[in-house]
Each structure stands twice: as C-alpha cells, then as structure tokens.
Design a protein around this motif. Structure first.
Motif, PDB file in Angstrom:
ATOM      1  N   GLU A 174      40.830  27.874  16.331  1.00 28.30           N
ATOM      2  CA  GLU A 174      40.925  28.239  15.087  1.00 28.30           C
ATOM      3  C   GLU A 174      41.952  29.446  15.176  1.00 28.30           C
ATOM      4  O   GLU A 174      42.607  29.733  14.217  1.00 28.30           O
ATOM      5  CB  GLU A 174      39.714  28.756  14.542  1.00 28.30           C
ATOM      6  N   GLN A 210      50.868  22.051  14.136  1.00 28.43           N
ATOM      7  CA  GLN A 210      51.576  23.359  13.771  1.00 28.43           C
ATOM      8  C   GLN A 210      52.274  23.776  14.846  1.00 28.43           C
ATOM      9  O   GLN A 210      52.179  23.836  15.956  1.00 28.43           O
ATOM     10  CB  GLN A 210      50.849  24.387  13.042  1.00 28.43           C
ATOM     11  N   HIS A 230      41.542  26.718   8.363  1.00 30.24           N
ATOM     12  CA  HIS A 230      41.378  26.079   7.372  1.00 30.24           C
ATOM     13  C   HIS A 230      41.014  24.571   7.671  1.00 30.24           C
ATOM     14  O   HIS A 230      41.591  24.064   8.617  1.00 30.24           O
ATOM     15  CB  HIS A 230      42.456  26.050   6.328  1.00 30.24           C
ATOM     16  N   GLU A 231      40.402  23.892   6.815  1.00 32.02           N
ATOM     17  CA  GLU A 231      40.133  22.375   7.143  1.00 32.02           C
ATOM     18  C   GLU A 231      41.352  21.535   7.191  1.00 32.02           C
ATOM     19  O   GLU A 231      41.353  20.739   7.968  1.00 32.02           O
ATOM     20  CB  GLU A 231      39.078  21.794   6.048  1.00 32.02           C
ATOM     21  N   TRP A 232      42.261  21.766   6.373  1.00 30.05           N
ATOM     22  CA  TRP A 232      43.518  21.110   6.316  1.00 30.05           C
ATOM     23  C   TRP A 232      44.160  21.245   7.425  1.00 30.05           C
ATOM     24  O   TRP A 232      45.147  20.518   8.099  1.00 30.05           O
ATOM     25  CB  TRP A 232      44.312  21.270   5.047  1.00 30.05           C
ATOM     26  N   GLU A 233      44.100  22.612   8.225  1.00 28.08           N
ATOM     27  CA  GLU A 233      44.981  22.844   9.502  1.00 28.08           C
ATOM     28  C   GLU A 233      44.190  22.220  10.717  1.00 28.08           C
ATOM     29  O   GLU A 233      44.998  22.025  11.697  1.00 28.08           O
ATOM     30  CB  GLU A 233      44.820  24.335   9.602  1.00 28.08           C
ATOM     31  N   LYS A 234      43.024  21.836  10.482  1.00 31.20           N
ATOM     32  CA  LYS A 234      42.472  21.251  11.646  1.00 31.20           C
ATOM     33  C   LYS A 234      42.609  19.755  11.719  1.00 31.20           C
ATOM     34  O   LYS A 234      42.263  19.015  12.798  1.00 31.20           O
ATOM     35  CB  LYS A 234      40.965  21.241  11.588  1.00 31.20           C
ATOM     36  N   LYS A 235      43.581  19.249  10.790  1.00 28.81           N
ATOM     37  CA  LYS A 235      43.932  17.807  10.839  1.00 28.81           C
ATOM     38  C   LYS A 235      45.417  17.767  11.026  1.00 28.81           C
ATOM     39  O   LYS A 235      45.865  16.475  11.282  1.00 28.81           O
ATOM     40  CB  LYS A 235      43.490  17.211   9.621  1.00 28.81           C
ATOM     41  N   ILE A 236      46.196  18.931  11.364  1.00 25.51           N
ATOM     42  CA  ILE A 236      47.601  18.641  11.351  1.00 25.51           C
ATOM     43  C   ILE A 236      48.062  19.347  12.552  1.00 25.51           C
ATOM     44  O   ILE A 236      47.459  20.303  13.269  1.00 25.51           O
ATOM     45  CB  ILE A 236      48.324  19.268  10.291  1.00 25.51           C
TER      46      ILE A 236
END
Length: 117
Positions: free
Chosen positions: A70, A26, A18-24
């Motif tokens: 990803e 985890q 997800h796009e939001w995951e690519k910015k944080i």
C-alpha cells in the motif's frame, strides 16, 4: 570509497491504499546510491569486484512486484533490505517516487538511508 549509482530506474508495480489502486499497475521511479570500494574493479577491470548495476536494477524491479504493497514507505524499506542483504551493500541512499500520485505534483516519494555516511 566511491558510490555506485542507479538513477531514474522506472518500472510499473501494484501499489496504493485505494481499492482502485490495488487493481492497476502504477509507475514508480527509484534512485539509489550504494557506497562501494571500487579500487579492485578499477585495477582489474573485472565486474566481479564491483556491484553489477544491471543485476541490482533487475532485482529491484522483481522485488517491487513480489507482492502488492500500500505505501511507498514500505516498498522503499523492502527494496533497501533486498539490496543490502543480497548485494552486500552496507551503506545506501534510496529515493522512491510515485510520479502520478498527486496530479499537481511531479511526484511524491520517500528517501531513506542505511548506514552512516
């Protein structure tokens, strides 16, 4: 033969579809079992005759942060390749977990194996 174990190695990396995951970042958790003949290390009490688990741990974390991926499947394969090639490990079992991926689960993950056990 014996196994060298690293269990519960926890670190942060950028991973997700997800796009939001690519910015944080985890949290990820790795367990790895590496087959190794420990007889020379046991006889000599010399680190040069075994796998340096601190070096492997540091390299796993660095590998996971070299480039965002990803899928945990891709990350697990990448880590297994690095450990196999850089540390001379021909047989290994690796479990990579992403603890926060599914709120109702403790973790999701993938387990891979290299070599015949």
């Amino acid at each position: 033969m014996a196994s060298i174990l690293i269990e519960g190695l926890t670190f942060d990396a950028v991973i997700g579809v997800h796009e939001w995951e690519k910015k944080i970042y985890q949290k990820l958790r790795v367990d790895i079992e590496m087959e190794w003949d420990i007889s020379a290390a046991a006889a000599t009490d010399d680190l040069t005759h075994t796998i340096d688990y601190a070096a492997v741990s540091s390299r796993i974390i660095a590998c996971a942060n070299e480039q965002p991926l990803e899928l945990i499947e891709a990350m697990a394969e990448k880590i297994a390749d690095v450990v196999s090639h850089e540390f001379g490990v021909s047989k290994l079992r690796l479990t990579l977990r992403k603890p926060a991926a599914v709120p109702a689960a403790d973790a999701v993950g993938v387990r891979i194996q290299r070599g015949e056990w």
